[in-house]
Design a protein around this motif. Structure first.
Motif, PDB file in Angstrom:
ATOM      1  N   PHE A  15       1.144  -1.561   0.446  1.00 14.59           N
ATOM      2  CA  PHE A  15       0.022   0.194  -0.082  1.00 14.59           C
ATOM      3  C   PHE A  15       1.361   1.035  -0.146  1.00 14.59           C
ATOM      4  O   PHE A  15       1.651   1.877   0.939  1.00 14.59           O
ATOM      5  CB  PHE A  15      -0.594   0.132   1.037  1.00 14.59           C
ATOM      6  N   PHE A  33       4.087   0.804   2.198  1.00 12.34           N
ATOM      7  CA  PHE A  33       4.392   0.550   3.092  1.00 12.34           C
ATOM      8  C   PHE A  33       3.875  -1.074   2.417  1.00 12.34           C
ATOM      9  O   PHE A  33       2.849  -1.872   2.039  1.00 12.34           O
ATOM     10  CB  PHE A  33       3.201   0.270   3.703  1.00 12.34           C
ATOM     11  N   ALA A  81       2.381  -4.692   2.791  1.00  9.98           N
ATOM     12  CA  ALA A  81       1.759  -5.587   4.122  1.00  9.98           C
ATOM     13  C   ALA A  81       1.715  -6.943   3.966  1.00  9.98           C
ATOM     14  O   ALA A  81       1.874  -7.975   4.826  1.00  9.98           O
ATOM     15  CB  ALA A  81       0.425  -5.362   3.926  1.00  9.98           C
ATOM     16  N   PRO A 107      -0.410 -12.604  14.740  1.00  7.02           N
ATOM     17  CA  PRO A 107      -1.118 -11.076  14.959  1.00  7.02           C
ATOM     18  C   PRO A 107      -1.756 -10.025  14.454  1.00  7.02           C
ATOM     19  O   PRO A 107      -1.682  -9.905  13.105  1.00  7.02           O
ATOM     20  CB  PRO A 107      -0.233 -10.125  15.813  1.00  7.02           C
ATOM     21  N   ASN A 108      -2.561  -9.031  15.383  1.00  3.63           N
ATOM     22  CA  ASN A 108      -2.872  -7.646  13.796  1.00  3.63           C
ATOM     23  C   ASN A 108      -1.982  -7.319  13.178  1.00  3.63           C
ATOM     24  O   ASN A 108      -1.068  -6.418  13.657  1.00  3.63           O
ATOM     25  CB  ASN A 108      -2.951  -6.571  15.004  1.00  3.63           C
ATOM     26  N   GLY A 109      -2.141  -7.111  12.199  1.00 10.56           N
ATOM     27  CA  GLY A 109      -1.084  -6.254  11.438  1.00 10.56           C
ATOM     28  C   GLY A 109      -0.338  -7.450  10.446  1.00 10.56           C
ATOM     29  O   GLY A 109       0.447  -6.870   9.638  1.00 10.56           O
ATOM     30  N   ALA A 110      -0.213  -8.762  10.470  1.00 10.58           N
ATOM     31  CA  ALA A 110       0.429  -9.401  10.415  1.00 10.58           C
ATOM     32  C   ALA A 110       0.635  -9.420   8.701  1.00 10.58           C
ATOM     33  O   ALA A 110       1.166  -9.928   7.976  1.00 10.58           O
ATOM     34  CB  ALA A 110       0.161 -10.653  10.414  1.00 10.58           C
ATOM     35  N   LYS A 150      -2.806 -10.886   7.608  1.00  6.16           N
ATOM     36  CA  LYS A 150      -3.716 -11.900   6.973  1.00  6.16           C
ATOM     37  C   LYS A 150      -4.879 -11.344   5.945  1.00  6.16           C
ATOM     38  O   LYS A 150      -5.152 -12.502   5.178  1.00  6.16           O
ATOM     39  CB  LYS A 150      -4.456 -11.999   8.288  1.00  6.16           C
ATOM     40  N   SER A 151      -5.505 -10.647   6.003  1.00  6.16           N
ATOM     41  CA  SER A 151      -6.425  -9.580   5.576  1.00  6.16           C
ATOM     42  C   SER A 151      -6.261  -9.330   4.039  1.00  6.16           C
ATOM     43  O   SER A 151      -6.977  -9.672   3.403  1.00  6.16           O
ATOM     44  CB  SER A 151      -7.061  -8.663   6.085  1.00  6.16           C
ATOM     45  N   SER A 152      -4.892  -8.983   3.836  1.00  2.46           N
ATOM     46  CA  SER A 152      -4.647  -8.168   2.681  1.00  2.46           C
ATOM     47  C   SER A 152      -4.040  -9.447   2.158  1.00  2.46           C
ATOM     48  O   SER A 152      -4.444  -9.842   0.595  1.00  2.46           O
ATOM     49  CB  SER A 152      -3.143  -7.292   3.044  1.00  2.46           C
ATOM     50  N   GLN A 179     -13.853  -9.755   7.099  1.00  2.00           N
ATOM     51  CA  GLN A 179     -13.161  -9.004   8.791  1.00  2.00           C
ATOM     52  C   GLN A 179     -14.425  -8.251   8.772  1.00  2.00           C
ATOM     53  O   GLN A 179     -14.841  -8.330  10.427  1.00  2.00           O
ATOM     54  CB  GLN A 179     -12.302  -8.395   8.440  1.00  2.00           C
ATOM     55  N   GLU A 198     -11.181 -14.236   9.744  1.00  5.18           N
ATOM     56  CA  GLU A 198     -11.563 -13.323  11.348  1.00  5.18           C
ATOM     57  C   GLU A 198     -13.006 -14.637  11.569  1.00  5.18           C
ATOM     58  O   GLU A 198     -13.754 -12.844  12.140  1.00  5.18           O
ATOM     59  CB  GLU A 198     -11.925 -12.357  11.843  1.00  5.18           C
ATOM     60  N   HIS A 215      -7.010 -14.698  14.997  1.00  6.25           N
ATOM     61  CA  HIS A 215      -5.934 -14.432  16.209  1.00  6.25           C
ATOM     62  C   HIS A 215      -6.209 -15.954  17.159  1.00  6.25           C
ATOM     63  O   HIS A 215      -4.892 -15.805  18.197  1.00  6.25           O
ATOM     64  CB  HIS A 215      -5.996 -13.405  16.611  1.00  6.25           C
ATOM     65  N   VAL A 268      -8.209  -2.502  -3.794  1.00  4.96           N
ATOM     66  CA  VAL A 268      -7.129  -2.215  -3.911  1.00  4.96           C
ATOM     67  C   VAL A 268      -6.482  -2.988  -2.863  1.00  4.96           C
ATOM     68  O   VAL A 268      -6.680  -4.030  -2.195  1.00  4.96           O
ATOM     69  CB  VAL A 268      -7.061  -0.590  -2.521  1.00  4.96           C
TER      70      VAL A 268
HETATM   71  N1  LIG Z   1      -6.296  -0.344   1.901  1.00 11.24           N
HETATM   72  C1  LIG Z   1      -4.996   0.025   2.820  1.00 11.24           C
HETATM   73  N2  LIG Z   1      -3.778   0.839   2.956  1.00 11.24           N
HETATM   74  C2  LIG Z   1      -3.133   1.315   3.805  1.00 11.24           C
HETATM   75  N3  LIG Z   1      -2.414  -0.418   4.496  1.00 11.24           N
HETATM   76  C3  LIG Z   1      -3.508  -1.011   4.567  1.00 11.24           C
HETATM   77  C4  LIG Z   1      -4.451  -1.425   3.912  1.00 11.24           C
HETATM   78  N4  LIG Z   1      -4.895  -2.243   4.445  1.00 11.24           N
HETATM   79  C5  LIG Z   1      -4.396  -2.549   5.128  1.00 11.24           C
HETATM   80  N5  LIG Z   1      -2.718  -2.040   5.769  1.00 11.24           N
HETATM   81  C6  LIG Z   1      -1.546  -2.479   6.143  1.00 11.24           C
HETATM   82  O1  LIG Z   1      -1.410  -3.732   6.127  1.00 11.24           O
HETATM   83  C7  LIG Z   1      -1.061  -4.131   7.153  1.00 11.24           C
HETATM   84  C8  LIG Z   1      -1.638  -5.738   7.360  1.00 11.24           C
HETATM   85  O2  LIG Z   1      -2.571  -5.436   6.796  1.00 11.24           O
HETATM   86  P1  LIG Z   1      -3.961  -6.472   7.247  1.00 11.24           P
HETATM   87  O3  LIG Z   1      -5.643  -5.974   7.162  1.00 11.24           O
HETATM   88  O4  LIG Z   1      -3.672  -7.515   6.530  1.00 11.24           O
HETATM   89  O5  LIG Z   1      -4.050  -7.409   8.701  1.00 11.24           O
HETATM   90  P2  LIG Z   1      -4.517  -8.413   9.485  1.00 11.24           P
HETATM   91  O6  LIG Z   1      -3.064  -9.813   9.397  1.00 11.24           O
HETATM   92  O7  LIG Z   1      -6.066  -9.080   8.743  1.00 11.24           O
HETATM   93  O8  LIG Z   1      -4.446  -7.628  10.164  1.00 11.24           O
HETATM   94  P3  LIG Z   1      -5.730  -7.885  11.547  1.00 11.24           P
HETATM   95  O9  LIG Z   1      -5.484  -8.889  12.379  1.00 11.24           O
HETATM   96  O10 LIG Z   1      -5.462  -6.337  13.021  1.00 11.24           O
HETATM   97  O11 LIG Z   1      -7.340  -8.023  11.113  1.00 11.24           O
HETATM   98  C9  LIG Z   1      -0.946  -3.142   8.686  1.00 11.24           C
HETATM   99  O12 LIG Z   1      -0.243  -2.357   8.882  1.00 11.24           O
HETATM  100  C10 LIG Z   1      -2.363  -2.561   8.140  1.00 11.24           C
HETATM  101  O13 LIG Z   1      -2.694  -0.789   8.300  1.00 11.24           O
END
Ligand SMILES: Nc1ncnc2c1ncn2[C@@H]1O[C@H](COP(=O)(O)OP(=O)(O)OP(=O)(O)O)[C@@H](O)[C@H]1O
Ligand SMILES: [Mg+2]
Lengths: 304, 282
Positions: A11, A14, A16, A35-38, A40-42, A81, A158, A190, B282
């Motif tokens: 992104f 950054f 992800a 954990p948060n921000g790993a 996963k959702s991306s 999510q 999740e 998680h 995105v």
């Molecule tokens: N659309 C976006 N624009 C900018 N940064 C993003 C975007 N989506 C995710 N991120 C960043 O990418 C990183 C990974 O996010 P992601 O949602 O994939 O984590 P996650 O493992 O699903 O976390 P969680 O357990 O909190 O859901 C995070 O630091 C988040 O801030």
């Protein structure tokens, strides 16, 4: 079902997801734990063909999401999510309208909707507005909706976060049944217990990378010992006391609120601790979990 | 996305089974969204129906008859129309099309992105960005058409049209005005992060055009630079077109108006898809 090689997602500047290799096979339940921000959702959003990869390769159902996104999405079920239910519509309408987006004839959608409402115990609420549902019911409805097109692959981001234990167990039961019906599940969580309950195989993600991979048992065997003894001392004493018990376990982990002794026999370790005249405020001997694996691999707990 | 230069080092690329994937066209995807938009219609028609039916009559009474009475006493004919009512009726029709169109693609689009997140549900299905845009625009145009038909019928009742052809020409022109406004404003909304921009569109776009683009008085009454500005606005072209229809004073400039509005609509579509894509994918 899903093959990823060196898969990346950025992104802006950054990153992800920083190059992951994943393979999900037909019929299995595959988990992303982290954990948060790993990331996963991306990752899930890339697999769901709604987010274009920034690098590497990805095939979902043997298709390239960049080219055949619509066709892939037609064969997937996605539980994001954050719920994206239409709060203005009733429970049943949410299923009907969503099903129509897949080109399923009205009569067939209606039949499936009623079946799913029954399966997810939402029959009584069929004509209630989504606004009026509890969190657990909304989650169940989101999953029910994701099944309206009879998907080959179900992506669950999740699925049970924010639910009370009873609602979680109900959902686990439903997911387990789906798996038995042959639906391939990919889920993120998680919660270690969730991963252990549901996943045949999983990857542990941290900071956009995969740090471990295997079945829950394999991971525990490889990265942790059979049992763990937890010692709680008054706050601030843990670091100092760690040295005095270091030889009682294969490994000692110091957390802010407790010491973890990794050992084959937890009770035995606790007995030795007492022999040394140490008096922890509280003790616990338990089996090792994926949480310990994660702690071992990253030095951090999963849920902060 | 899968740029060949970005192959993972040292490994053969994953093969794609080059499958025969046939994706439905936009028309088929529109059909799949019918049920959704039908529920939206059922939920919202009561709110709009009163204004659709009332507004034409309020305009006709206040401006056409009361204001028009003064104007017609003082002059004989306005801008080529026999009475002031004849002059403003098509102007009001075009302005109504503009207002309904813009209203339908501002807050509802923001809602689908930000508040209800319905678009995020849609994009997880086989629907593509272009289908979602097409669905929403089709619904907006349905609303424009409803408002325009009611308006045109009211005008027909008071004898504005001398032939059915004039009525149809005016109606078609109003639809074109609606489309030319709906698509660029949709594009704006699809990228907007907050609804603050909408007030700006009203204050700097919709209201000034409503007042100064020839709906209420001939733009030749404006000073020269302002007249030229007015002639550049889409509403002026729309008003002229509607007026040609109702007065049956067609000439070759109609081609210019139609082309202007069509180009605007096409550009709007293109931007709308582009902006929604960068928001959703995105
Ligand atoms: N659309 C976006 N624009 C900018 N940064 C993003 C975007 N989506 C995710 N991120 C960043 O990418 C990183 C990974 O996010 P992601 O949602 O994939 O984590 P996650 O493992 O699903 O976390 P969680 O357990 O909190 O859901 C995070 O630091 C988040 O801030
Ligand atoms: Mg997430």
């Amino acid at each position: 079902m899903v093959v990823a090689r060196g898969l990346r997602k950025s992104f802006g500047s950054f990153e992800a997801v920083r190059g992951i290799d994943v393979e999900v096979r037909r019929g299995e339940a595959f988990g992303f734990l982290g954990p948060n921000g790993a990331g996963k959702s991306s990752t899930m959003r890339m697999v769901a063909a709604v987010s274009p990869p920034s690098g590497g390769e990805l095939r979902v159902l043997d298709l390239d999401p960049a080219q055949h996104g619509s066709a892939i999405r037609g064969r997937l079920g996605v539980c994001p999510q954050e719920d994206t239910l239409d709060t203005e519509l009733t429970v049943r309408e949410n299923l009907l309208i969503y099903g129509r987006y897949f080109g399923i004839p009205r009569r067939e959608v209606a039949r499936r909707a009623d079946e799913l409402l029954g399966f997810f115990q939402l029959g009584e609420k069929r004509d209630a507005k989504v606004e009026d549902l509890s969190g657990g019911m909304k989650r169940r409805l989101t999953i029910a909706r994701s099944l309206i097109n009879d998907p080959e692959l179900l992506l669950l981001d999740e699925p049970t976060t924010g639910l009370d234990p009873q609602a979680r167990h109900l959902l686990w039961d439903k997911l387990f049944r789906l798996k038995q019906q042959g639906v391939t599940l990919v889920l993120t969580t998680h919660y270690m217990d969730e991963a252990e309950q549901l996943c045949d195989r999983l990857v542990v993600m941290d900071g956009g990378l995969i740090v471990a991979e295997g079945s829950p048992l394999q991971l525990i065997r490889e990265h942790a010992t059979r049992e763990v003894a937890e010692l709680r001392f008054p706050v601030g004493e843990h670091t100092a006391l760690a040295d005095r018990v270091a030889d009682l376990a294969e490994r000692v982990e110091v957390l802010p609120d407790r010491l973890l002794l990794y050992t084959h026999d937890g009770e035995e370790a606790l007995a030795r601790v007492h022999e040394r005249g140490l008096a922890p405020v509280a003790v616990l001997s338990r089996r090792a979990t994926l949480e310990d694996v994660f702690l071992r691999l990253t030095g951090r707990t999963l849920v902060d | 996305m899968s740029d060949p230069t970005e192959r993972v080092a040292g490994r053969a690329p994953l093969d794609t089974a080059t499958p025969e994937v046939v994706e439905p066209g936009v028309a088929a995807m529109l059909g799949r969204q019918l049920d959704y938009w039908w529920t939206v219609f059922r939920r919202t028609w009561k709110g709009s129906v009163v204004s659709y039916f009332l507004q034409p009559w309020l305009y006709i009474a206040a401006m056409g008859l009361l204001l028009g009475g003064y104007i017609d006493d003082a002059s004989s004919g306005v801008g080529g129309a026999p009475t002031y009512l004849d002059f403003i009726a098509p102007g009001l029709l075009a302005a109504t099309a503009m207002q309904v169109a813009t209203g339908e693609v501002m807050w509802p689009v923001m809602g689908a992105l930000k508040w209800d997140k319905t678009y995020y549900g849609m994009i997880a299905t086989p629907l593509r960005v272009v289908d979602i845009v097409a669905g929403h625009l089709a619904f907006a145009m349905f609303r424009v058409a409803s408002a325009a038909v009611v308006f045109v019928l009211a005008l027909a009742v008071i004898g504005i049209f001398s032939s059915p052809l004039g009525l149809l020409a005016s109606l078609g022109s109003a639809l074109l005005v609606g489309l030319a406004f709906a698509t660029p404003v949709y594009a704006f909304s699809a990228g907007a992060r907050s609804e603050q921009g909408f007030a700006l569109i009203y204050r700097l776009g919709v209201m000034p055009m409503f007042l100064f683009s020839g709906a209420f008085f001939p733009v030749s009454n404006l000073s020269e630079p302002l007249e030229w500005m007015a002639r550049l606005t889409p509403l002026w072209h729309g008003v002229e077109l509607c007026r040609m229809g109702s007065l049956e004073t067609w000439d070759s400039t109609a081609v210019v108006h139609v082309t202007y509005l069509l180009v605007l609509a096409a550009l709007g579509c293109w931007f709308a898809v582009r902006r929604l894509r960068s928001r959703l994918v995105v």
